[in-house]
Design a protein around this motif. Structure first.
Motif, PDB file in Angstrom:
ATOM      1  N   SER A  71       0.863  -1.193   0.000  1.00 38.58           N
ATOM      2  CA  SER A  71       0.000   0.000   0.000  1.00 38.58           C
ATOM      3  C   SER A  71       0.895   1.236   0.000  1.00 38.58           C
ATOM      4  N   TRP A  72       1.037   1.850  -1.175  1.00 37.40           N
ATOM      5  CA  TRP A  72       1.939   2.992  -1.334  1.00 37.40           C
ATOM      6  C   TRP A  72       1.586   4.130  -0.390  1.00 37.40           C
ATOM      7  N   HIS A  73       0.295   4.445  -0.294  1.00 34.24           N
ATOM      8  CA  HIS A  73      -0.117   5.592   0.532  1.00 34.24           C
ATOM      9  C   HIS A  73       0.221   5.401   2.005  1.00 34.24           C
ATOM     10  N   ALA A  74       0.317   4.147   2.452  1.00 35.39           N
ATOM     11  CA  ALA A  74       0.626   3.858   3.855  1.00 35.39           C
ATOM     12  C   ALA A  74       2.120   3.611   4.070  1.00 35.39           C
ATOM     13  N   GLY A  75       2.853   3.441   2.994  1.00 33.15           N
ATOM     14  CA  GLY A  75       4.283   3.174   3.117  1.00 33.15           C
ATOM     15  C   GLY A  75       4.609   1.752   3.526  1.00 33.15           C
ATOM     16  N   GLY A  76       3.716   0.820   3.223  1.00 35.97           N
ATOM     17  CA  GLY A  76       3.943  -0.586   3.569  1.00 35.97           C
ATOM     18  C   GLY A  76       2.654  -1.370   3.492  1.00 35.97           C
ATOM     19  N   LEU A  77       2.605  -2.463   4.193  1.00 41.43           N
ATOM     20  CA  LEU A  77       1.443  -3.353   4.140  1.00 41.43           C
ATOM     21  C   LEU A  77       0.321  -2.879   5.053  1.00 41.43           C
ATOM     22  N   THR A  78      -0.910  -3.081   4.576  1.00 45.86           N
ATOM     23  CA  THR A  78      -2.108  -2.752   5.346  1.00 45.86           C
ATOM     24  C   THR A  78      -3.049  -3.951   5.320  1.00 45.86           C
ATOM     25  N   ALA A  79      -4.129  -3.850   6.062  1.00 40.59           N
ATOM     26  CA  ALA A  79      -5.144  -4.915   6.052  1.00 40.59           C
ATOM     27  C   ALA A  79      -5.679  -5.128   4.648  1.00 40.59           C
ATOM     28  N   LEU A  80      -5.762  -4.068   3.854  1.00 38.91           N
ATOM     29  CA  LEU A  80      -6.285  -4.187   2.492  1.00 38.91           C
ATOM     30  C   LEU A  80      -5.417  -5.100   1.630  1.00 38.91           C
ATOM     31  N   ASP A  81      -4.116  -5.114   1.863  1.00 40.87           N
ATOM     32  CA  ASP A  81      -3.244  -6.025   1.102  1.00 40.87           C
ATOM     33  C   ASP A  81      -3.617  -7.474   1.366  1.00 40.87           C
ATOM     34  N   PHE A  82      -3.901  -7.786   2.615  1.00 40.58           N
ATOM     35  CA  PHE A  82      -4.270  -9.164   2.958  1.00 40.58           C
ATOM     36  C   PHE A  82      -5.683  -9.488   2.476  1.00 40.58           C
ATOM     37  N   GLU A  83      -6.573  -8.515   2.477  1.00 44.60           N
ATOM     38  CA  GLU A  83      -7.914  -8.721   1.920  1.00 44.60           C
ATOM     39  C   GLU A  83      -7.810  -8.995   0.415  1.00 44.60           C
ATOM     40  N   ALA A  84      -6.971  -8.228  -0.267  1.00 45.57           N
ATOM     41  CA  ALA A  84      -6.779  -8.437  -1.701  1.00 45.57           C
ATOM     42  C   ALA A  84      -6.147  -9.801  -1.969  1.00 45.57           C
ATOM     43  N   ALA A  85      -5.164 -10.192  -1.178  1.00 47.88           N
ATOM     44  CA  ALA A  85      -4.525 -11.504  -1.354  1.00 47.88           C
ATOM     45  C   ALA A  85      -5.563 -12.613  -1.262  1.00 47.88           C
ATOM     46  N   GLU A  86      -6.457 -12.506  -0.295  1.00 47.59           N
ATOM     47  CA  GLU A  86      -7.514 -13.513  -0.141  1.00 47.59           C
ATOM     48  C   GLU A  86      -8.435 -13.526  -1.361  1.00 47.59           C
ATOM     49  N   ALA A  87      -8.801 -12.355  -1.849  1.00 42.54           N
ATOM     50  CA  ALA A  87      -9.667 -12.270  -3.029  1.00 42.54           C
ATOM     51  C   ALA A  87      -8.971 -12.854  -4.259  1.00 42.54           C
ATOM     52  N   PHE A  88      -7.676 -12.593  -4.416  1.00 44.81           N
ATOM     53  CA  PHE A  88      -6.946 -13.119  -5.571  1.00 44.81           C
ATOM     54  C   PHE A  88      -6.816 -14.636  -5.477  1.00 44.81           C
ATOM     55  N   ASP A  89      -6.626 -15.161  -4.281  1.00 41.21           N
ATOM     56  CA  ASP A  89      -6.583 -16.614  -4.116  1.00 41.21           C
ATOM     57  C   ASP A  89      -7.920 -17.240  -4.495  1.00 41.21           C
ATOM     58  N   ARG A  90      -9.022 -16.598  -4.150  1.00 41.06           N
ATOM     59  CA  ARG A  90     -10.348 -17.113  -4.533  1.00 41.06           C
ATOM     60  C   ARG A  90     -10.522 -17.097  -6.045  1.00 41.06           C
ATOM     61  N   ALA A  91      -9.844 -16.189  -6.731  1.00 37.98           N
ATOM     62  CA  ALA A  91      -9.941 -16.083  -8.184  1.00 37.98           C
ATOM     63  C   ALA A  91      -9.142 -17.169  -8.896  1.00 37.98           C
ATOM     64  N   ALA A  92      -8.241 -17.831  -8.166  1.00 39.48           N
ATOM     65  CA  ALA A  92      -7.429 -18.898  -8.767  1.00 39.48           C
ATOM     66  C   ALA A  92      -8.218 -20.199  -8.761  1.00 39.48           C
ATOM     67  N   PRO A  93      -8.080 -20.990  -9.819  1.00 42.91           N
ATOM     68  CA  PRO A  93      -8.759 -22.290  -9.821  1.00 42.91           C
ATOM     69  C   PRO A  93      -8.180 -23.215  -8.740  1.00 42.91           C
ATOM     70  N   ALA A  94      -8.996 -24.097  -8.250  1.00 47.48           N
ATOM     71  CA  ALA A  94      -8.539 -25.069  -7.244  1.00 47.48           C
ATOM     72  C   ALA A  94      -7.490 -25.978  -7.872  1.00 47.48           C
ATOM     73  N   PRO A  95      -6.471 -26.350  -7.100  1.00 47.87           N
ATOM     74  CA  PRO A  95      -5.466 -27.283  -7.629  1.00 47.87           C
ATOM     75  C   PRO A  95      -6.117 -28.620  -8.004  1.00 47.87           C
ATOM     76  N   PRO A  96      -5.564 -29.318  -8.991  1.00 48.21           N
ATOM     77  CA  PRO A  96      -6.128 -30.620  -9.385  1.00 48.21           C
ATOM     78  C   PRO A  96      -6.187 -31.569  -8.189  1.00 48.21           C
ATOM     79  N   GLY A  97      -7.254 -32.323  -8.114  1.00 49.81           N
ATOM     80  CA  GLY A  97      -7.418 -33.315  -7.074  1.00 49.81           C
ATOM     81  C   GLY A  97      -7.995 -32.790  -5.780  1.00 49.81           C
ATOM     82  N   THR A  98      -8.448 -31.516  -5.793  1.00 50.46           N
ATOM     83  CA  THR A  98      -9.057 -30.973  -4.566  1.00 50.46           C
ATOM     84  C   THR A  98     -10.544 -30.809  -4.726  1.00 50.46           C
TER      85      THR A  98
END
Length: 98
Positions: A71-98
């Motif tokens: 988060s540039w405006h904060a000068g480092g990591l914020t809660a929003l970075d972790f919220e975005a990471a979770e959203a991006f993981d949900r956007a990824a297809p499940a690994p084969p066999g799961t």
């Protein structure tokens, strides 16, 4: 608000595959079966990034997609970075066999 190092370390276990870099980035690599599968994922990430108004750095290396968040405006990591990471993981297809 910028997270403290202790807050960052406490959030990392709930963000599987995301790694801390230089104390101010979290990054994750996603590998896909084909180039077009990776590009489709980037499209889903872009839609989530727009929804959150928080945009990652995206590197496309054939079938390997790397996302980096800070988060540039904060000068480092914020809660929003972790919220975005979770959203991006949900956007990824499940690994084969799961």
């Amino acid at each position: 608000m910028k997270l403290t190092p202790v807050e960052i370390e406490s959030r990392l276990p709930s963000a599987p595959g995301w790694r801390l870099e230089d104390g101010k980035w979290i990054t994750k690599k996603y590998r896909f079966p084909s180039y077009l599968d990776g590009i489709a994922f980037v499209g889903r990430v872009a839609a989530e990034a727009e929804r959150l108004d928080h945009h990652p750095f995206i590197a496309i290396e054939y079938k390997l997609i790397t996302l980096r968040l800070t988060s540039w405006h904060a000068g480092g990591l914020t809660a929003l970075d972790f919220e975005a990471a979770e959203a991006f993981d949900r956007a990824a297809p499940a690994p084969p066999g799961t």
